[in-house]
Design a protein around this motif. Structure first.
Motif, short mmCIF file in Angstrom:
data_model
loop_
_atom_site.label_atom_id
_atom_site.label_comp_id
_atom_site.label_asym_id
_atom_site.label_seq_id
_atom_site.Cartn_x
_atom_site.Cartn_y
_atom_site.Cartn_z
N ILE A 24 0.78 -1.11 0.01
CA ILE A 24 -0.12 -0.12 0.10
C ILE A 24 1.02 1.32 -0.02
CG2 ILE A 24 -1.58 1.26 1.46
CD1 ILE A 24 -2.89 -1.25 2.19
N ASN A 123 -5.70 5.74 5.22
CA ASN A 123 -7.19 5.14 5.05
C ASN A 123 -7.06 3.90 4.17
OD1 ASN A 123 -9.41 7.45 5.70
ND2 ASN A 123 -7.63 8.55 4.53
N LEU A 124 -6.25 3.72 3.32
CA LEU A 124 -6.12 2.24 2.87
C LEU A 124 -5.72 1.16 3.92
CD1 LEU A 124 -4.86 2.89 -0.83
CD2 LEU A 124 -6.94 2.18 -0.10
N THR A 128 -7.94 -2.17 5.20
CA THR A 128 -7.74 -3.83 5.19
C THR A 128 -7.89 -4.18 6.66
OG1 THR A 128 -5.14 -3.15 5.78
CG2 THR A 128 -6.00 -3.27 3.45
#
Length: 199
Positions: A24, A123-124, A128
């Motif tokens: 990411i 945010n990513l 997850t």
């Protein structure tokens, strides 16, 4: 380092999170700089070696701070705001290192890009963890043909919710929750962890 490797070998989910986080932060950093570098700054497109250097700095600094804060050894089933702060600190620390490198290498004008990619990565990564906390990944696991005895949980308060959550997380084949019963009218017709509460 050997101890850290042994920990990841014992818990493959933590190893998965580590790999996902590295993917990411690398992807977000690359995409953000490729899209915004030439528009925010007066420089031409980044050279491949410069981009690889920034990705390496980001990964190493994030991994080191993350190891100190133990963010890849967190049981996210029971995580709270504190654990989210740990992830934010690790990302912010790596972004400060990246900002210092870019200030020295390119000069002013890159703070906005670093801030944008940092927010996107945060945010990513939390997304997850949200998926893991809600067992979205578990749909890929083989399901048992014997779900267990159908069970009604008496009480939809804190204790009832804890029981339902534990049964869902451990995916027991002994009991299969089908609903909850509670005499509190404010809880009736609501859903607790996906199960309807009746009176």
């Amino acid at each position: 380092m050997a101890t850290l490797v042994n920990v990841y070998r014992k818990n493959q989910r933590n190893l998965l999170f580590l790999c996902l986080d590295i993917l990411i932060v690398s992807f977000v950093l690359y995409v953000t700089f490729e899209l915004l570098f030439s528009t925010i700054t007066s420089y031409a497109a980044l050279e491949s070696s410069e981009m690889l250097m920034m990705v390496a700095i980001k990964i190493i600094s994030f991994s080191l701070v993350g190891t100190v804060l133990k963010i890849h050894r967190i049981d996210w089933r029971y995580a709270s705001v504190h654990e989210m702060k740990q992830v934010a600190i690790a990302l912010l620390s790596s972004d400060l290192v990246l900002y210092a490198y870019n200030q020295f290498h390119f000069g002013a004008g890159l703070g906005m890009i670093i801030a944008v990619q940092g927010l996107l990565a945060f945010n990513l990564i939390l997304f997850t963890r949200f998926l893991a906390r809600n067992h979205v990944f578990d749909v890929f696991k083989p399901q048992s043909k014997h779900p267990g005895r159908k069970t009604l949980i008496i009480g939809a308060g804190d204790s009832g919710q804890l029981i339902v959550r534990e049964l869902k997380e451990h995916r027991t084949t002994v009991l299969c929750v089908v609903g909850l019963l509670d005499d509190n009218p404010h809880l009736q017709s609501l859903y607790v962890h996906g199960y309807r509460c009746s009176g």
